[in-house]
Motif scaffolding. Structure first.
Motif, PDB file in Angstrom:
ATOM      1  N   ALA A  51       3.455  -0.308  -3.079  1.00 32.18           N
ATOM      2  CA  ALA A  51       2.506   0.356  -3.679  1.00 32.18           C
ATOM      3  C   ALA A  51       2.960   1.780  -4.190  1.00 32.18           C
ATOM      4  O   ALA A  51       2.528   2.407  -5.153  1.00 32.18           O
ATOM      5  N   ASP A  61      -6.931  -7.001  -3.659  1.00 35.45           N
ATOM      6  CA  ASP A  61      -6.451  -6.132  -4.739  1.00 35.45           C
ATOM      7  C   ASP A  61      -7.212  -5.847  -5.929  1.00 35.45           C
ATOM      8  O   ASP A  61      -7.243  -4.679  -6.316  1.00 35.45           O
ATOM      9  N   GLU A  62      -7.919  -6.756  -6.460  1.00 35.05           N
ATOM     10  CA  GLU A  62      -8.764  -6.461  -7.823  1.00 35.05           C
ATOM     11  C   GLU A  62      -9.587  -5.806  -7.762  1.00 35.05           C
ATOM     12  O   GLU A  62     -10.175  -5.200  -8.602  1.00 35.05           O
ATOM     13  N   HIS A  82      -9.501  -2.701  -5.845  1.00 34.41           N
ATOM     14  CA  HIS A  82      -8.865  -1.199  -5.409  1.00 34.41           C
ATOM     15  C   HIS A  82      -9.382  -0.414  -6.496  1.00 34.41           C
ATOM     16  O   HIS A  82      -9.735   0.689  -6.149  1.00 34.41           O
ATOM     17  N   GLU A  83      -9.179  -0.722  -7.952  1.00 33.46           N
ATOM     18  CA  GLU A  83      -9.480   0.176  -8.834  1.00 33.46           C
ATOM     19  C   GLU A  83     -11.077   0.643  -8.767  1.00 33.46           C
ATOM     20  O   GLU A  83     -11.239   1.865  -8.841  1.00 33.46           O
ATOM     21  N   SER A 128      -5.126   2.501  -1.817  1.00 33.97           N
ATOM     22  CA  SER A 128      -4.845   1.432  -2.108  1.00 33.97           C
ATOM     23  C   SER A 128      -4.169   0.952  -0.332  1.00 33.97           C
ATOM     24  O   SER A 128      -4.520  -0.389  -0.236  1.00 33.97           O
ATOM     25  N   TYR A 168       4.364  -3.169   2.059  1.00 33.80           N
ATOM     26  CA  TYR A 168       3.380  -2.947   1.306  1.00 33.80           C
ATOM     27  C   TYR A 168       3.370  -1.304   0.544  1.00 33.80           C
ATOM     28  O   TYR A 168       2.965  -1.297  -0.515  1.00 33.80           O
ATOM     29  N   SER A 197      -7.148   0.433   1.607  1.00 35.59           N
ATOM     30  CA  SER A 197      -8.036  -0.697   1.148  1.00 35.59           C
ATOM     31  C   SER A 197      -7.457  -2.117   1.676  1.00 35.59           C
ATOM     32  O   SER A 197      -7.971  -2.974   2.237  1.00 35.59           O
ATOM     33  N   HIS A 198      -6.147  -1.997   1.732  1.00 31.43           N
ATOM     34  CA  HIS A 198      -5.292  -3.321   1.963  1.00 31.43           C
ATOM     35  C   HIS A 198      -5.617  -3.697   3.502  1.00 31.43           C
ATOM     36  O   HIS A 198      -5.721  -4.634   4.092  1.00 31.43           O
TER      37      HIS A 198
END
Ligand code: HEM
Length: 394
Positions: free
Chosen positions: A123, A160-161, A163-164, A150, A119, A153-154
């Motif tokens: 990333a 994932d959507e 993270h921004e 990221s 991952y 957060s993971h």
């Protein structure tokens, strides 16, 4: 150094000192002449400063004398005690600390980090792909910030959507130098995710915080959210080590070339980046009983501040400490602390550095500065908050 530096110990608590002047000249002087220094109260409460490696390591390891539960960072007296005191991992003492650490450690041990490497690598490639071919980017936000956020957060279980959004909110909080718990979007987001995990656990760290027990009791919602916030906040250190590492290579191109020529130097280069950047500027402890350090009497209730970048330039521990040397060995830095509160994210931080710098060596022909770096104004963490570069693939 025999002459006193132009700035004095009192300036250590001024964020401007860390952004625009050289606190190392002052710390070098303090190690030699005032290694246990008393700072009277200002808007900050009074405290002792420790600057030598041996003293700082000893305080970290003596958790029966030095408590973390009243906060581990200096705070203005009017702000009161840290809201995480006694609740988050970093701000808890034994025996509760050990149980909480067991609950969280499974997500950060060697096996977990190894499983996460795929991952981290994808990333890393994703953030580098966004920046190559552009006339320039800010390595601080576009590369290191995006990558470290990221990954944490993971681990926490943030889809994932989202993270921004989290990336934007944490940047706002970091830029305002405010705590993440003061940011309503972050707290609101984690409360909502926490309720979802209460109903339906997923195999992530947030689910473990919601369903795990300490002393046979579930954590409260406040404890679970504060620990999430604490974990995200702690990754600022990792982000700063990545940015500071890149800046060290830009300042010392011969060391980048050595690494390019001999990749077996990568593990020692990572330890040297940790020592050199020492992105956590201080840790604080509160004495719970009287003791002595180098003949100075510390009373119960006194605050003791450990200046880590100073420990990591201590000439009693390191040969030629002001030289950035990717082959340095031994390298007994304490950038990641020591003892029971030793950084739980250390394996992860090292993996992120190893993967980012090896991807850069593999894929970039040239990395050059395209503007001045800007240093953070903070007494808690240090490093560049902006590092404009142009990266050319090849
Ligand atoms: C190079 C990067 C890093 C540096 C220099 C660093 C430094 C430190 C230091 C000095 C401490 C001790 C704080 C104290 O007790 O006063 C600490 C603890 C901690 N670090 Fe890191 N850290 C880094 C990366 C990370 C990352 C990536 C995470 C990810 C979650 C993390 C999570 C934590 C946590 C939760 C603690 C508290 C551990 C405990 O009290 O048992 N750190 N770190």
């Amino acid at each position: 150094m025999t002459t006193a530096p132009t700035i004095g110990p009192a300036t250590l608590t001024d964020p401007e000192t860390h952004a625009t002047s050289d606190p190392h000249a002052l710390w070098t002087w303090m190690r030699a002449h005032a290694p246990v220094h008393w700072h009277p109260a200002t808007d900050l409460p009074a405290f002792w400063s420790l600057t030598r490696h041996a003293d700082i390591r000893a305080v970290y390891r003596d958790t029966s004398t030095f408590s973390s539960a009243r906060g581990v960072l200096l705070r203005p007296a009017k702000a009161g005690d840290d809201p995480g005191g006694g609740l988050t991992l970093a701000l808890t003492d034994a025996p509760r600390h050990k149980q909480l650490r067991v609950l969280i450690a499974d997500w950060f041990n060697t096996r977990a980090v190894r499983a996460l490497e795929g991952y981290v690598r994808s990333a890393t490639r994703a953030v580098l792909d966004r920046t190559t071919g552009t006339p320039g980017c800010d390595f601080a936000t576009d590369v290191a910030g995006r990558l470290s956020l990221s990954v944490i957060s993971h681990i926490l279980g943030v889809p994932d959507e989202d993270h921004e959004d989290l990336y934007r909110w944490t940047n706002e909080a970091f830029e305002a130098h405010s705590s993440l718990v003061a940011h309503p979007d972050i707290v609101g987001y984690f409360m909502e995710l926490l309720y979802r995990r209460m109903e339906k656990p997923a195999g992530d760290l947030l689910s473990a915080l919601v369903h795990g027990t300490v002393d046979g009791e579930l954590l409260t919602e406040e404890e679970a959210v504060l620990n999430c916030e604490n974990l995200i906040g702690a990754t600022e250190n990792g982000r700063l080590a990545l940015i500071g590492g890149m800046k060290a290579f830009l300042d010392h191109p011969d060391q980048w070339q050595r690494l390019r020529d001999d990749r077996s130097l990568l593990p020692s280069a990572i330890e040297e980046i940790l020592r050199w950047t020492s992105s956590a500027t201080h840790s604080m402890r509160v004495a719970v009983r009287p003791c002595e350090i180098r003949g100075r009497r510390i009373e119960a209730g006194d605050r003791v501040v450990l200046w880590l970048p100073s420990a990591n330039r201590d000439e009693a521990m390191f040969i030629d400490p002001y030289r950035f040397d990717v082959s340095r060995s031994p390298n007994r830095h304490i950038a990641l602390a020591a003892g029971e509160h030793f950084c739980i994210g250390s394996t992860l931080a090292r993996a992120e550095m190893r993967i980012l710098f090896s991807e850069l060596l593999d894929s970039m022909n040239a990395i050059e500065p395209v503007g001045p770096a800007r240093a953070l104004r903070s007494i808690a963490v240090n490093g560049p908050e902006s590092l404009p570069v142009r990266m050319t693939a090849g």
